[in-house]
Design an enzyme around this catalytic site. Structure first.
Site, mmCIF file in Angstrom:
data_model
loop_
_atom_site.group_PDB
_atom_site.id
_atom_site.type_symbol
_atom_site.label_atom_id
_atom_site.label_comp_id
_atom_site.label_asym_id
_atom_site.label_seq_id
_atom_site.Cartn_x
_atom_site.Cartn_y
_atom_site.Cartn_z
ATOM 1 N N LYS A 1 -12.265 -4.854 2.690
ATOM 2 C CA LYS A 1 -13.259 -5.357 3.639
ATOM 3 C C LYS A 1 -14.622 -5.714 3.051
ATOM 4 O O LYS A 1 -15.413 -6.425 3.680
ATOM 5 C CB LYS A 1 -13.482 -4.303 4.743
ATOM 6 C CG LYS A 1 -12.317 -4.158 5.672
ATOM 7 C CD LYS A 1 -12.162 -5.404 6.524
ATOM 8 C CE LYS A 1 -10.799 -5.509 7.123
ATOM 9 N NZ LYS A 1 -10.344 -6.851 7.336
ATOM 10 N N TYR B 1 -7.122 -5.784 9.963
ATOM 11 C CA TYR B 1 -6.862 -6.251 8.598
ATOM 12 C C TYR B 1 -7.138 -7.747 8.445
ATOM 13 O O TYR B 1 -7.732 -8.182 7.461
ATOM 14 C CB TYR B 1 -5.412 -5.918 8.190
ATOM 15 C CG TYR B 1 -5.222 -5.966 6.692
ATOM 16 C CD1 TYR B 1 -5.495 -4.852 5.904
ATOM 17 C CD2 TYR B 1 -4.796 -7.132 6.056
ATOM 18 C CE1 TYR B 1 -5.353 -4.895 4.529
ATOM 19 C CE2 TYR B 1 -4.650 -7.187 4.682
ATOM 20 C CZ TYR B 1 -4.923 -6.068 3.922
ATOM 21 O OH TYR B 1 -4.791 -6.121 2.555
ATOM 22 N N TYR C 1 0.875 -1.182 0.000
ATOM 23 C CA TYR C 1 0.000 0.000 0.000
ATOM 24 C C TYR C 1 0.907 1.226 0.000
ATOM 25 O O TYR C 1 1.718 1.393 0.916
ATOM 26 C CB TYR C 1 -0.875 0.043 1.256
ATOM 27 C CG TYR C 1 -1.997 -0.977 1.281
ATOM 28 C CD1 TYR C 1 -1.793 -2.287 1.685
ATOM 29 C CD2 TYR C 1 -3.288 -0.597 0.917
ATOM 30 C CE1 TYR C 1 -2.834 -3.198 1.722
ATOM 31 C CE2 TYR C 1 -4.347 -1.511 0.951
ATOM 32 C CZ TYR C 1 -4.114 -2.812 1.354
ATOM 33 O OH TYR C 1 -5.149 -3.703 1.389
#
Ligand code: FAD
Ligand code: DHB
Length: 394
Positions: A297, A385, A201
Protein backbone atom coordinates in the site's frame (compact mmCIF):
# COMPACT_ATOMS: atom_id res chain seq x y z
CA UNK A 1 14.10 31.65 -7.68
CA UNK A 2 10.34 31.65 -7.39
CA UNK A 3 7.58 29.11 -8.00
CA UNK A 4 4.05 28.46 -6.79
CA UNK A 5 4.64 25.11 -5.05
CA UNK A 6 8.07 24.02 -3.77
CA UNK A 7 8.23 20.22 -3.60
CA UNK A 8 10.83 18.45 -1.45
CA UNK A 9 11.54 14.89 -2.67
CA UNK A 10 11.38 13.22 -6.08
CA UNK A 11 9.73 9.97 -4.95
CA UNK A 12 6.33 8.87 -6.22
CA UNK A 13 4.53 11.54 -4.12
CA UNK A 14 6.70 14.50 -5.19
CA UNK A 15 6.86 13.59 -8.87
CA UNK A 16 3.17 12.78 -9.18
CA UNK A 17 2.24 16.00 -7.40
CA UNK A 18 4.42 18.03 -9.72
CA UNK A 19 2.82 16.32 -12.70
CA UNK A 20 -0.75 16.85 -11.49
CA UNK A 21 -0.02 20.52 -10.75
CA UNK A 22 1.47 20.98 -14.20
CA UNK A 23 -1.71 19.53 -15.75
CA UNK A 24 -3.71 22.10 -13.73
CA UNK A 25 -1.50 24.97 -14.95
CA UNK A 26 0.27 25.37 -11.58
CA UNK A 27 4.06 25.79 -11.47
CA UNK A 28 6.24 23.74 -9.18
CA UNK A 29 9.91 22.93 -8.61
CA UNK A 30 11.13 19.62 -7.18
CA UNK A 31 14.23 19.49 -4.95
CA UNK A 32 15.76 16.02 -4.39
CA UNK A 33 18.92 15.22 -2.43
CA UNK A 34 19.83 12.01 -4.31
CA UNK A 35 21.02 11.59 -7.89
CA UNK A 36 18.58 10.85 -10.71
CA UNK A 37 20.22 7.47 -11.23
CA UNK A 38 19.94 6.50 -7.56
CA UNK A 39 16.24 7.41 -7.42
CA UNK A 40 15.48 5.56 -10.66
CA UNK A 41 17.31 2.39 -9.62
CA UNK A 42 16.06 2.07 -6.03
CA UNK A 43 14.12 -1.23 -5.84
CA UNK A 44 10.97 -0.90 -3.74
CA UNK A 45 7.27 -1.51 -4.25
CA UNK A 46 5.78 -3.27 -7.26
CA UNK A 47 1.99 -3.43 -6.98
CA UNK A 48 -0.17 -0.63 -8.40
CA UNK A 49 -3.81 -0.32 -7.41
CA UNK A 50 -6.43 0.06 -10.11
CA UNK A 51 -6.84 3.77 -9.24
CA UNK A 52 -3.09 4.45 -9.51
CA UNK A 53 -2.99 2.78 -12.93
CA UNK A 54 -6.06 4.69 -14.15
CA UNK A 55 -4.50 7.97 -13.00
CA UNK A 56 -1.21 7.30 -14.77
CA UNK A 57 -3.10 6.60 -17.99
CA UNK A 58 -5.32 9.68 -17.58
CA UNK A 59 -2.37 12.04 -17.20
CA UNK A 60 -0.50 10.59 -20.17
CA UNK A 61 2.23 8.58 -18.41
CA UNK A 62 0.69 5.16 -19.02
CA UNK A 63 2.72 4.08 -22.03
CA UNK A 64 5.30 1.98 -20.16
CA UNK A 65 2.55 0.53 -17.99
CA UNK A 66 0.54 -0.41 -21.07
CA UNK A 67 3.57 -2.08 -22.65
CA UNK A 68 5.15 -3.80 -19.66
CA UNK A 69 2.71 -3.76 -16.72
CA UNK A 70 1.48 -7.22 -15.75
CA UNK A 71 -2.24 -7.18 -14.99
CA UNK A 72 -3.28 -9.59 -12.24
CA UNK A 73 -6.86 -10.68 -11.61
CA UNK A 74 -6.20 -12.64 -8.44
CA UNK A 75 -3.68 -13.65 -5.79
CA UNK A 76 -2.95 -16.71 -3.69
CA UNK A 77 -2.93 -17.07 0.08
CA UNK A 78 -0.96 -20.18 1.06
CA UNK A 79 -1.05 -21.77 4.51
CA UNK A 80 -0.89 -25.28 5.97
CA UNK A 81 0.81 -26.26 2.68
CA UNK A 82 -2.24 -25.43 0.56
CA UNK A 83 -3.00 -22.56 -1.80
CA UNK A 84 -6.29 -20.62 -1.90
CA UNK A 85 -7.01 -18.15 -4.69
CA UNK A 86 -8.63 -14.78 -4.03
CA UNK A 87 -10.43 -13.74 -7.22
CA UNK A 88 -9.76 -10.00 -7.03
CA UNK A 89 -11.64 -9.11 -10.24
CA UNK A 90 -14.59 -11.40 -9.58
CA UNK A 91 -15.02 -10.03 -6.06
CA UNK A 92 -14.71 -6.34 -6.96
CA UNK A 93 -16.72 -6.03 -10.16
CA UNK A 94 -13.71 -6.23 -12.45
CA UNK A 95 -10.87 -4.34 -10.70
CA UNK A 96 -7.31 -5.60 -11.05
CA UNK A 97 -3.82 -4.78 -9.80
CA UNK A 98 -0.83 -4.17 -12.04
CA UNK A 99 2.72 -5.27 -11.37
CA UNK A 100 5.07 -2.48 -12.39
CA UNK A 101 8.14 -1.54 -10.37
CA UNK A 102 8.21 1.69 -8.37
CA UNK A 103 11.47 2.58 -10.11
CA UNK A 104 9.66 2.38 -13.45
CA UNK A 105 6.92 4.68 -12.15
CA UNK A 106 9.64 7.12 -11.05
CA UNK A 107 11.38 6.93 -14.41
CA UNK A 108 8.18 7.48 -16.41
CA UNK A 109 7.18 10.47 -14.25
CA UNK A 110 10.67 11.99 -14.38
CA UNK A 111 10.91 11.62 -18.17
CA UNK A 112 7.46 13.19 -18.65
CA UNK A 113 8.27 16.00 -16.25
CA UNK A 114 11.55 16.94 -17.88
CA UNK A 115 10.05 16.63 -21.39
CA UNK A 116 7.34 19.12 -20.37
CA UNK A 117 10.00 21.60 -19.21
CA UNK A 118 9.46 20.86 -15.50
CA UNK A 119 12.27 21.55 -13.06
CA UNK A 120 13.77 18.85 -10.85
CA UNK A 121 16.99 19.62 -8.97
CA UNK A 122 18.75 16.34 -8.17
CA UNK A 123 21.71 16.06 -5.76
CA UNK A 124 20.61 19.12 -3.78
CA UNK A 125 22.53 19.39 -0.50
CA UNK A 126 21.54 20.82 2.90
CA UNK A 127 17.88 21.11 1.94
CA UNK A 128 15.85 23.07 4.51
CA UNK A 129 12.37 24.61 4.70
CA UNK A 130 11.47 27.98 6.25
CA UNK A 131 8.68 30.50 6.69
CA UNK A 132 5.77 28.07 6.45
CA UNK A 133 4.26 29.54 9.61
CA UNK A 134 3.99 32.94 8.00
CA UNK A 135 3.55 34.25 4.52
CA UNK A 136 6.99 33.56 3.03
CA UNK A 137 7.61 29.86 2.59
CA UNK A 138 11.05 29.06 1.17
CA UNK A 139 13.08 25.98 0.36
CA UNK A 140 16.83 26.45 0.68
CA UNK A 141 19.41 24.09 -0.79
CA UNK A 142 22.96 23.98 -2.09
CA UNK A 143 23.79 22.93 -5.63
CA UNK A 144 27.43 22.77 -6.77
CA UNK A 145 28.35 24.78 -3.68
CA UNK A 146 25.93 27.59 -4.50
CA UNK A 147 23.19 28.39 -2.02
CA UNK A 148 19.75 28.63 -3.62
CA UNK A 149 16.57 30.00 -2.17
CA UNK A 150 13.27 28.94 -3.69
CA UNK A 151 10.41 31.22 -2.73
CA UNK A 152 6.95 29.75 -3.06
CA UNK A 153 3.33 29.99 -1.92
CA UNK A 154 3.25 26.47 -0.50
CA UNK A 155 5.72 23.72 0.37
CA UNK A 156 4.92 20.04 -0.21
CA UNK A 157 6.95 17.77 2.08
CA UNK A 158 7.24 14.64 -0.07
CA UNK A 159 10.64 13.65 1.31
CA UNK A 160 9.80 10.28 2.82
CA UNK A 161 10.05 9.00 6.37
CA UNK A 162 13.66 10.16 6.90
CA UNK A 163 13.16 13.56 5.27
CA UNK A 164 13.59 17.01 6.78
CA UNK A 165 10.10 18.51 6.38
CA UNK A 166 8.30 16.72 9.22
CA UNK A 167 11.11 17.35 11.76
CA UNK A 168 11.12 21.07 10.78
CA UNK A 169 7.69 21.54 12.37
CA UNK A 170 7.66 22.18 16.15
CA UNK A 171 6.96 18.76 17.72
CA UNK A 172 4.06 20.13 19.77
CA UNK A 173 2.12 20.76 16.54
CA UNK A 174 1.93 17.05 15.73
CA UNK A 175 0.72 13.84 17.32
CA UNK A 176 2.59 10.73 16.22
CA UNK A 177 1.19 7.20 16.22
CA UNK A 178 3.74 4.44 15.90
CA UNK A 179 4.10 0.68 15.98
CA UNK A 180 7.30 -1.18 15.22
CA UNK A 181 7.02 -4.86 14.24
CA UNK A 182 9.37 -7.47 15.69
CA UNK A 183 10.51 -8.60 12.23
CA UNK A 184 11.71 -7.37 8.85
CA UNK A 185 11.65 -8.56 5.26
CA UNK A 186 14.62 -9.91 3.37
CA UNK A 187 13.83 -9.05 -0.26
CA UNK A 188 15.57 -10.43 -3.34
CA UNK A 189 15.38 -9.81 -7.05
CA UNK A 190 16.22 -12.96 -9.02
CA UNK A 191 17.05 -13.47 -12.67
CA UNK A 192 14.52 -16.21 -13.19
CA UNK A 193 10.95 -16.46 -14.52
CA UNK A 194 8.21 -16.28 -11.87
CA UNK A 195 7.13 -19.67 -10.50
CA UNK A 196 3.44 -18.80 -10.61
CA UNK A 197 1.42 -16.35 -12.68
CA UNK A 198 0.12 -14.60 -9.57
CA UNK A 199 1.43 -13.28 -6.25
CA UNK A 200 1.64 -15.82 -3.42
CA UNK A 201 1.43 -14.68 0.22
CA UNK A 202 2.57 -17.53 2.51
CA UNK A 203 1.97 -18.07 6.20
CA UNK A 204 4.38 -20.78 7.35
CA UNK A 205 5.46 -21.87 10.83
CA UNK A 206 8.99 -20.66 9.98
CA UNK A 207 7.67 -17.23 8.97
CA UNK A 208 5.99 -15.26 6.21
CA UNK A 209 7.13 -15.43 2.57
CA UNK A 210 5.98 -13.68 -0.61
CA UNK A 211 6.35 -14.48 -4.28
CA UNK A 212 6.07 -11.52 -6.63
CA UNK A 213 7.67 -10.48 -9.89
CA UNK A 214 8.84 -7.56 -11.97
CA UNK A 215 8.58 -9.03 -15.47
CA UNK A 216 8.10 -12.41 -17.18
CA UNK A 217 11.85 -12.95 -16.57
CA UNK A 218 12.45 -11.40 -13.14
CA UNK A 219 11.12 -12.70 -9.81
CA UNK A 220 10.84 -10.72 -6.57
CA UNK A 221 10.73 -12.75 -3.35
CA UNK A 222 10.55 -11.86 0.33
CA UNK A 223 11.19 -13.72 3.61
CA UNK A 224 10.25 -12.73 7.14
CA UNK A 225 13.49 -12.38 9.13
CA UNK A 226 14.63 -10.69 12.37
CA UNK A 227 14.34 -6.89 12.12
CA UNK A 228 18.08 -6.36 12.56
CA UNK A 229 19.09 -9.34 10.42
CA UNK A 230 22.51 -8.95 8.84
CA UNK A 231 22.23 -9.64 5.13
CA UNK A 232 25.75 -11.12 5.25
CA UNK A 233 24.30 -14.04 7.20
CA UNK A 234 22.27 -14.95 4.13
CA UNK A 235 24.35 -16.45 1.33
CA UNK A 236 22.27 -17.14 -1.79
CA UNK A 237 21.98 -20.91 -1.16
CA UNK A 238 20.56 -20.29 2.31
CA UNK A 239 17.97 -17.86 0.91
CA UNK A 240 16.78 -20.36 -1.70
CA UNK A 241 16.67 -23.22 0.82
CA UNK A 242 14.54 -21.15 3.22
CA UNK A 243 12.26 -19.95 0.43
CA UNK A 244 11.73 -23.53 -0.80
CA UNK A 245 10.73 -24.65 2.70
CA UNK A 246 8.22 -21.87 3.21
CA UNK A 247 6.60 -22.23 -0.23
CA UNK A 248 6.27 -26.04 -0.09
CA UNK A 249 2.82 -27.55 -0.70
CA UNK A 250 1.23 -30.95 -0.46
CA UNK A 251 1.37 -31.01 -4.26
CA UNK A 252 5.19 -30.69 -4.32
CA UNK A 253 5.46 -27.03 -5.45
CA UNK A 254 9.03 -25.90 -6.23
CA UNK A 255 10.22 -22.34 -6.82
CA UNK A 256 12.31 -21.79 -9.92
CA UNK A 257 15.79 -20.67 -8.85
CA UNK A 258 18.20 -18.32 -10.58
CA UNK A 259 21.02 -15.85 -9.91
CA UNK A 260 20.18 -13.30 -7.19
CA UNK A 261 20.61 -9.81 -8.61
CA UNK A 262 19.96 -7.82 -5.45
CA UNK A 263 19.20 -8.48 -1.79
CA UNK A 264 18.40 -6.29 1.22
CA UNK A 265 16.65 -6.32 4.61
CA UNK A 266 13.94 -3.74 5.45
CA UNK A 267 12.44 -3.10 8.89
CA UNK A 268 8.67 -2.77 9.27
CA UNK A 269 6.56 -0.18 11.03
CA UNK A 270 3.19 1.52 11.10
CA UNK A 271 3.39 5.27 11.60
CA UNK A 272 1.03 8.24 11.23
CA UNK A 273 1.49 11.91 12.00
CA UNK A 274 -1.55 14.08 12.62
CA UNK A 275 -2.32 16.56 11.22
CA UNK A 276 -0.54 16.24 7.86
CA UNK A 277 -0.22 20.01 7.47
CA UNK A 278 1.17 23.01 9.32
CA UNK A 279 0.69 26.53 7.98
CA UNK A 280 1.67 26.41 4.33
CA UNK A 281 3.59 23.12 4.66
CA UNK A 282 1.74 19.98 3.52
CA UNK A 283 3.15 16.50 4.15
CA UNK A 284 2.36 13.68 1.71
CA UNK A 285 3.31 10.01 1.38
CA UNK A 286 5.93 8.40 3.63
CA UNK A 287 6.77 11.81 5.14
CA UNK A 288 3.41 11.59 6.91
CA UNK A 289 2.83 7.84 7.27
CA UNK A 290 4.44 4.45 6.89
CA UNK A 291 2.66 1.13 6.46
CA UNK A 292 4.19 -2.34 6.76
CA UNK A 293 4.57 -3.64 3.18
CA UNK A 294 2.19 -6.62 3.46
CA UNK A 295 -0.66 -5.48 1.21
CA UNK A 296 1.56 -3.30 -1.01
CA UNK A 297 0.00 0.00 0.00
CA UNK A 298 2.85 2.51 0.64
CA UNK A 299 3.27 3.77 -2.90
CA UNK A 300 -0.46 3.81 -3.64
CA UNK A 301 -1.22 5.75 -0.47
CA UNK A 302 1.40 8.35 -1.37
CA UNK A 303 -0.31 8.82 -4.74
CA UNK A 304 -3.75 9.16 -3.09
CA UNK A 305 -2.44 11.95 -0.80
CA UNK A 306 -1.08 14.04 -3.65
CA UNK A 307 -4.26 13.63 -5.67
CA UNK A 308 -6.09 15.35 -2.82
CA UNK A 309 -3.37 17.98 -2.44
CA UNK A 310 -3.30 18.76 -6.16
CA UNK A 311 -7.06 19.18 -6.23
CA UNK A 312 -7.00 21.45 -3.16
CA UNK A 313 -4.24 23.59 -4.69
CA UNK A 314 -6.10 23.78 -8.00
CA UNK A 315 -9.19 24.98 -6.12
CA UNK A 316 -7.10 27.64 -4.38
CA UNK A 317 -5.44 28.94 -7.55
CA UNK A 318 -8.66 28.97 -9.56
CA UNK A 319 -11.01 30.49 -6.96
CA UNK A 320 -8.90 31.77 -4.07
CA UNK A 321 -10.73 29.37 -1.75
CA UNK A 322 -8.69 27.64 0.96
CA UNK A 323 -11.64 25.43 1.91
CA UNK A 324 -10.20 22.17 0.62
CA UNK A 325 -6.60 23.05 1.57
CA UNK A 326 -7.70 23.51 5.16
CA UNK A 327 -9.33 20.09 5.07
CA UNK A 328 -6.39 18.37 3.33
CA UNK A 329 -5.25 16.44 6.38
CA UNK A 330 -8.73 15.44 7.47
CA UNK A 331 -9.59 14.13 3.97
CA UNK A 332 -6.33 12.18 3.62
CA UNK A 333 -6.37 10.71 7.12
CA UNK A 334 -9.65 8.89 6.54
CA UNK A 335 -7.98 6.82 3.83
CA UNK A 336 -4.65 6.66 5.69
CA UNK A 337 -6.21 5.01 8.74
CA UNK A 338 -8.21 2.52 6.67
CA UNK A 339 -5.05 1.57 4.82
CA UNK A 340 -3.16 1.36 8.12
CA UNK A 341 -5.82 -1.02 9.39
CA UNK A 342 -5.61 -3.20 6.27
CA UNK A 343 -1.79 -3.32 6.23
CA UNK A 344 -1.66 -4.13 9.95
CA UNK A 345 -4.32 -6.83 9.49
CA UNK A 346 -2.56 -8.50 6.52
CA UNK A 347 0.71 -8.35 8.47
CA UNK A 348 -0.78 -9.88 11.62
CA UNK A 349 -2.58 -12.59 9.68
CA UNK A 350 0.48 -13.76 7.76
CA UNK A 351 3.55 -13.31 10.00
CA UNK A 352 4.79 -15.39 12.91
CA UNK A 353 5.04 -13.36 16.10
CA UNK A 354 7.53 -14.93 18.54
CA UNK A 355 5.38 -14.18 21.56
CA UNK A 356 2.23 -15.78 20.10
CA UNK A 357 1.05 -18.80 22.09
CA UNK A 358 -0.56 -21.93 20.61
CA UNK A 359 -4.00 -20.28 20.93
CA UNK A 360 -2.86 -17.30 18.84
CA UNK A 361 -1.44 -19.61 16.17
CA UNK A 362 -4.73 -21.54 15.88
CA UNK A 363 -6.72 -18.31 15.77
CA UNK A 364 -4.44 -17.01 13.00
CA UNK A 365 -5.07 -20.17 10.94
CA UNK A 366 -8.81 -19.85 11.57
CA UNK A 367 -8.65 -16.30 10.26
CA UNK A 368 -6.97 -17.47 7.06
CA UNK A 369 -9.48 -20.30 6.73
CA UNK A 370 -12.33 -17.79 7.13
CA UNK A 371 -10.89 -15.25 4.68
CA UNK A 372 -10.40 -17.90 2.02
CA UNK A 373 -13.72 -19.69 2.51
CA UNK A 374 -16.20 -16.86 3.10
CA UNK A 375 -17.20 -14.76 0.10
CA UNK A 376 -17.86 -11.73 2.30
CA UNK A 377 -14.46 -11.98 4.01
CA UNK A 378 -12.54 -12.47 0.75
CA UNK A 379 -14.50 -9.62 -0.81
CA UNK A 380 -13.34 -7.31 1.96
CA UNK A 381 -9.73 -8.32 1.38
CA UNK A 382 -10.15 -7.87 -2.39
CA UNK A 383 -11.81 -4.46 -2.04
CA UNK A 384 -8.91 -3.15 0.02
CA UNK A 385 -6.21 -4.86 -2.04
CA UNK A 386 -7.29 -3.37 -5.38
CA UNK A 387 -7.66 0.01 -3.63
CA UNK A 388 -10.52 1.79 -1.89
CA UNK A 389 -12.30 4.46 -3.93
CA UNK A 390 -10.93 8.01 -3.64
CA UNK A 391 -12.59 10.15 -0.98
CA UNK A 392 -12.52 13.84 -1.93
CA UNK A 393 -14.18 14.93 1.30
CA UNK A 394 -17.23 16.34 -0.43
P1 FAD B 1 9.88 8.16 -1.03
O1 FAD B 1 9.75 7.20 -2.12
O2 FAD B 1 10.69 7.78 0.17
O3 FAD B 1 10.48 9.47 -1.66
C1 FAD B 1 11.01 10.52 -0.90
C2 FAD B 1 12.10 11.20 -1.70
O4 FAD B 1 12.60 12.30 -0.95
C3 FAD B 1 13.28 10.29 -1.99
O5 FAD B 1 13.60 10.35 -3.36
C4 FAD B 1 14.38 10.84 -1.10
O6 FAD B 1 15.66 10.63 -1.65
C5 FAD B 1 14.00 12.31 -1.02
N1 FAD B 1 14.52 12.98 0.17
C6 FAD B 1 14.71 12.50 1.41
N2 FAD B 1 15.24 13.44 2.21
C7 FAD B 1 15.40 14.55 1.45
C8 FAD B 1 15.92 15.81 1.71
N3 FAD B 1 16.39 16.14 2.91
N4 FAD B 1 15.93 16.71 0.72
C9 FAD B 1 15.44 16.38 -0.52
N5 FAD B 1 14.96 15.18 -0.82
C10 FAD B 1 14.93 14.26 0.14
N6 FAD B 1 5.94 -0.40 -0.41
C11 FAD B 1 5.26 -1.39 -0.93
O7 FAD B 1 4.06 -1.22 -1.15
N7 FAD B 1 5.90 -2.58 -1.22
C12 FAD B 1 7.24 -2.77 -1.01
O8 FAD B 1 7.79 -3.80 -1.31
C13 FAD B 1 7.98 -1.72 -0.45
N8 FAD B 1 9.31 -1.85 -0.21
C14 FAD B 1 9.97 -0.80 0.37
C15 FAD B 1 11.35 -0.92 0.66
C16 FAD B 1 12.04 0.12 1.27
C17 FAD B 1 13.52 -0.03 1.56
C18 FAD B 1 11.35 1.30 1.61
C19 FAD B 1 12.09 2.45 2.29
C20 FAD B 1 10.01 1.41 1.29
C21 FAD B 1 9.30 0.37 0.68
N9 FAD B 1 7.93 0.49 0.37
C22 FAD B 1 7.27 -0.53 -0.16
C23 FAD B 1 7.18 1.67 0.60
C24 FAD B 1 7.06 2.54 -0.67
O9 FAD B 1 8.21 2.37 -1.45
C25 FAD B 1 6.88 3.95 -0.19
O10 FAD B 1 5.65 4.01 0.52
C26 FAD B 1 6.89 4.99 -1.30
O11 FAD B 1 8.18 5.10 -1.83
C27 FAD B 1 6.41 6.34 -0.76
O12 FAD B 1 6.66 7.35 -1.69
P2 FAD B 1 7.09 8.79 -1.22
O13 FAD B 1 7.22 9.59 -2.45
O14 FAD B 1 6.16 9.25 -0.17
O15 FAD B 1 8.47 8.63 -0.47
C1 DHB C 1 5.51 -6.56 -3.63
C2 DHB C 1 5.69 -5.92 -2.45
C3 DHB C 1 4.73 -6.02 -1.47
O1 DHB C 1 4.87 -5.39 -0.31
C4 DHB C 1 3.58 -6.77 -1.69
O2 DHB C 1 2.65 -6.87 -0.70
C5 DHB C 1 3.39 -7.38 -2.90
C6 DHB C 1 4.38 -7.28 -3.88
C7 DHB C 1 6.55 -6.44 -4.68
O3 DHB C 1 7.61 -5.87 -4.39
O4 DHB C 1 6.34 -6.93 -5.79
Amino acid sequence: MRTQVGIVGAGPAGLMLSHLLHSAGIESVVVENRSRRYVEERVRAGVLEQGTVDLMREIGVGEGLQREGLIHHGLELRFSRRGHRIDLSGLTGGSTITIYGQNRVIKDLTDAQLAAGGQIFFEAEDVSVHGFDGTKPTVRFRLDNTLNELECDFIAGCDGYHGICRPSVPPAAFTEYDRVYPFGWLGILADVAPSSEELIYVRHERGFALHSMRSPRITRLYLQVAPDEDINNWPDEKIWAELQRRFETEGGFRLKEGPILQKAVTGMRSFVVEPMQHGTLFLAGDAAHIVPPTGAKGLNLAIADVRVLARALAEFYSSGSRRMLERYSEICLRRVWKVQRFSWWMTSMLHIFDDDNPFDRRRQLAELDYVTSSRVASQSLAENYVGLPMDWGA
